[in-house]
Scaffold this active site. Structure first.
Site, PDB file in Angstrom:
ATOM      1  N   GLY A   1       0.804  -1.203   0.088  1.00  0.00           N
ATOM      2  CA  GLY A   1      -0.131   0.031  -0.001  1.00  0.00           C
ATOM      3  C   GLY A   1       0.837   1.228  -0.115  1.00  0.00           C
ATOM      4  O   GLY A   1       2.113   1.324   0.492  1.00  0.00           O
ATOM      5  N   ARG A   2       0.032   2.455  -0.239  1.00  0.00           N
ATOM      6  CA  ARG A   2       1.024   3.715  -0.525  1.00  0.00           C
ATOM      7  C   ARG A   2      -0.041   4.885  -0.174  1.00  0.00           C
ATOM      8  O   ARG A   2      -1.060   4.784  -0.736  1.00  0.00           O
ATOM      9  CB  ARG A   2       1.615   3.621  -1.920  1.00  0.00           C
ATOM     10  CG  ARG A   2       2.351   5.082  -1.993  1.00  0.00           C
ATOM     11  CD  ARG A   2       3.399   5.159  -3.099  1.00  0.00           C
ATOM     12  NE  ARG A   2       4.312   4.204  -2.872  1.00  0.00           N
ATOM     13  CZ  ARG A   2       5.481   4.502  -2.525  1.00  0.00           C
ATOM     14  NH1 ARG A   2       5.767   5.684  -1.904  1.00  0.00           N
ATOM     15  NH2 ARG A   2       6.492   3.868  -2.266  1.00  0.00           N
ATOM     16  N   GLY A   3       0.324   5.747   0.522  1.00  0.00           N
ATOM     17  CA  GLY A   3      -0.300   6.989   0.913  1.00  0.00           C
ATOM     18  C   GLY A   3       0.267   8.058   0.684  1.00  0.00           C
ATOM     19  O   GLY A   3       1.600   8.036   0.262  1.00  0.00           O
ATOM     20  N   SER A   4      -0.189   9.192   1.187  1.00  0.00           N
ATOM     21  CA  SER A   4       0.298  10.626   0.867  1.00  0.00           C
ATOM     22  C   SER A   4       1.611  10.765   1.803  1.00  0.00           C
ATOM     23  O   SER A   4       2.457  11.708   1.377  1.00  0.00           O
ATOM     24  CB  SER A   4      -0.500  11.790   1.449  1.00  0.00           C
ATOM     25  OG  SER A   4      -0.753  11.369   2.693  1.00  0.00           O
ATOM     26  N   PHE A   5       1.922   9.992   2.852  1.00  0.00           N
ATOM     27  CA  PHE A   5       3.170  10.311   3.705  1.00  0.00           C
ATOM     28  C   PHE A   5       4.137   9.193   3.639  1.00  0.00           C
ATOM     29  O   PHE A   5       4.874   9.036   4.377  1.00  0.00           O
ATOM     30  CB  PHE A   5       2.581  10.523   5.178  1.00  0.00           C
ATOM     31  CG  PHE A   5       1.938  11.942   5.383  1.00  0.00           C
ATOM     32  CD1 PHE A   5       2.851  12.979   5.236  1.00  0.00           C
ATOM     33  CD2 PHE A   5       0.774  12.270   6.142  1.00  0.00           C
ATOM     34  CE1 PHE A   5       2.416  14.225   5.381  1.00  0.00           C
ATOM     35  CE2 PHE A   5       0.358  13.438   6.210  1.00  0.00           C
ATOM     36  CZ  PHE A   5       1.170  14.530   5.964  1.00  0.00           C
ATOM     37  N   GLY A   6       3.677   8.049   2.763  1.00  0.00           N
ATOM     38  CA  GLY A   6       4.735   6.846   2.849  1.00  0.00           C
ATOM     39  C   GLY A   6       3.875   5.856   2.328  1.00  0.00           C
ATOM     40  O   GLY A   6       3.063   5.828   1.406  1.00  0.00           O
ATOM     41  N   SER A   7       4.556   4.529   2.811  1.00  0.00           N
ATOM     42  CA  SER A   7       3.954   3.353   2.101  1.00  0.00           C
ATOM     43  C   SER A   7       3.931   2.340   3.248  1.00  0.00           C
ATOM     44  O   SER A   7       4.289   2.726   4.343  1.00  0.00           O
ATOM     45  CB  SER A   7       5.194   2.729   1.277  1.00  0.00           C
ATOM     46  OG  SER A   7       6.507   2.573   1.854  1.00  0.00           O
ATOM     47  N   VAL A   8       3.172   1.123   3.040  1.00  0.00           N
ATOM     48  CA  VAL A   8       2.848  -0.075   3.871  1.00  0.00           C
ATOM     49  C   VAL A   8       3.509  -1.125   3.330  1.00  0.00           C
ATOM     50  O   VAL A   8       3.302  -1.422   2.184  1.00  0.00           O
ATOM     51  CB  VAL A   8       1.607  -0.096   4.100  1.00  0.00           C
ATOM     52  CG1 VAL A   8       1.232  -1.400   4.994  1.00  0.00           C
ATOM     53  CG2 VAL A   8       0.677   1.246   4.528  1.00  0.00           C
TER      54      VAL A   8
ATOM     55  N   ASP B   1     -11.567   8.615  13.731  1.00  0.00           N
ATOM     56  CA  ASP B   1     -11.647   8.413  12.156  1.00  0.00           C
ATOM     57  C   ASP B   1     -12.093   6.963  11.835  1.00  0.00           C
ATOM     58  O   ASP B   1     -11.498   6.226  11.083  1.00  0.00           O
ATOM     59  CB  ASP B   1     -10.213   8.733  11.691  1.00  0.00           C
ATOM     60  CG  ASP B   1     -10.141   8.876  10.126  1.00  0.00           C
ATOM     61  OD1 ASP B   1     -11.246   9.296   9.684  1.00  0.00           O
ATOM     62  OD2 ASP B   1      -9.193   8.484   9.502  1.00  0.00           O
TER      63      ASP B   1
END
Length: 435
Positions: free
Chosen positions: A32-39, A174
């Site tokens: 996975g990948r998001g705005s602040f980094g990856s998983v 959240d």
């Protein structure tokens, strides 16, 4: 404070000793990948456990965002519960300005993927699964909102006593399908898959050795999943139940009216979000939909949404709409929801199913042990037979040597584990008898 020095005061024991925790892990693949980094999926080499590592880049974060990271580490380290994603360790790289969070790997994805699957199949999620997931999420929120464990049910007619609140309570803030993860039962191998062999593990191993169509059902069988509440990055810890949070955070579709109106809010805001999540499980879409944020805000403030499909019972529809209640005075708490007879029935059913699965696991384990013992017994019998044959041959050989008048040699000290003293007496017996 300089960015690279931000986490200095939060060094873990391994870092203080000069051994960063990340040296104990092997990275397998990015999932996975998001705005602040990856998983990333990783293996803890000493225990060979399959875990998840969140790589979060903090270099471009402001002070508030970095404080949220520290808050998540602190909250996760305190929340130990079977329905909350387990936090194992953390580490950071000063040069790369990356924070690493090591957490439990949930092999069945998240609730949003489950909802998407049923939507694509044009099917409703079975009501039993909905009740089961609701019951598990309530037990997780009970731990968060009261800071104590939920007592185990003896019967569905047990009346719970009002909880004695712990020192700290946590509001998730959240709650949404993407933050609700799915895994197998605790007795399964989702985080305990063992890798035979060496420290270096081929990442293909975990692509080829997933628990799928065996006793846990097919990859799309959600009847036996365990729910894990995760992603506490926006969570807030309150020292007492009287305090209210006022920060504006969360995901709009699941945001409570009090948050939208910038009013103080309490754990009841999580109940609203939970109601929205369960509504979406039934209807396969959020309860409040709009073309723009202003329209969405108006609908949420009014609190008017459709009923769930007639496929579901009135009881489920009623409990969902009780959670999506604009009036804080009538919106039920986690404790009050857990008093519902259908919730208690779902909890008891989950307890019995888990107990049954553990019994089956123990039975399978005993069967495997029995097979191993039978195999070992056959091997021991074969070895014993060989030793007897060797013993007989050795005695007969010495007897022939005595009869033929040859000098009897020294008895070997051992033959396959039989020591010379055991052969000495029979050899001496033959020697004196035929002299």
């Amino acid at each position: 404070m300089h960015r690279r020095q931000f986490f200095q005061e939060y060094r873990s024991p391994q870092q203080q000793q000069g051994h960063p925790p990340r040296s104990e892990y092997q990275v397998l693949e990015e999932i996975g990948r998001g705005s602040f980094g990856s998983v990333r999926k990783v293996i803890h080499i000493p225990t060979k456990k399959l875990l998840v590592r969140k790589d979060i880049k903090y270099g471009h974060m402001n002070s508030k965002e970095r404080q949220q990271l520290i808050a998540e580490c602190s909250i996760l380290s305190q929340l130990k519960h079977e329905n909350i994603v387990e936090f194992y360790n953390w580490d950071f790289d000063e040069q790369k300005e990356v924070l690493y969070l090591y957490m439990e790997y949930c092999s069945r994805g998240d609730l949003s993927q489950m909802i998407k699957h049923y939507k694509q199949e044009h099917k409703y999620i079975p009501e039993k699964i909905v009740w089961g997931i609701l019951a598990q999420l309530l037990t997780a929120l009970y731990k968060c909102h009261y800071g104590v464990e939920l007592p185990t049910l003896t019967t569905i007619y047990d009346r719970m006593k009002p909880p004695v609140k712990g020192k700290n309570i946590v509001i998730h803030r959240d709650l949404k399908p993407g933050n609700i993860f799915l895994s197998y039962d605790d007795s399964d191998y989702n985080i305990n898959e063992q890798v035979d062999g060496h420290e270096e593990v081929n990442s293909n191993y975990y692509r080829d050795h997933r628990v799928n169509s065996g006793k846990r059902g097919s990859p799309m069988d959600y009847s036996q999943v365990v729910v894990k509440l995760g992603d506490f990055g926006l969570a807030k810890s309150l020292e007492t139940s009287i305090q209210f949070a006022t920060t504006y955070v969360g995901t709009p579709y699941y945001m409570s009216p009090e948050v939208l109106m910038d009013q103080p809010y309490s754990p009841l805001s999580d109940i609203w979000s939970l109601g929205c999540v369960i509504f979406e499980m039934c209807s396969l879409h959020p309860p409040f939909q709009a073309k723009n944020y202003l329209e969405l805000q108006t609908k949420i403030k009014n609190g008017k949404c459709d009923t769930v499909p007639e496929y579901y019972s009135r009881g489920l529809n009623a409990i969902i709409h009780s959670m999506i209640d604009v009036n804080l005075r009538t919106r039920p708490s986690t404790f009050e929801l857990l008093q519902d007879i259908q919730i208690r029935t779902a909890r008891k059913s989950l307890q019995l199913e888990r107990f049954e699965r553990k019994l089956l696991d123990y039975e399978n384990e005993l069967t495997n042990i029995e097979k191993i013992l039978e195999k070992q017994a056959i091997e021991y019998e074969r070895e014993l037979s060989q030793l007897k044959e060797q013993f007989t041959q050795a005695v007969e050989e010495r007897a022939r040597e005595v009869i033929s008048g040859k000098k009897v040699g020294k008895v070997p000290e051992s033959i396959n584990g039989y020591y010379g003293k055991k052969f000495a007496k029979p050899a001496y017996h033959w020697q004196t008898r035929y002299r």
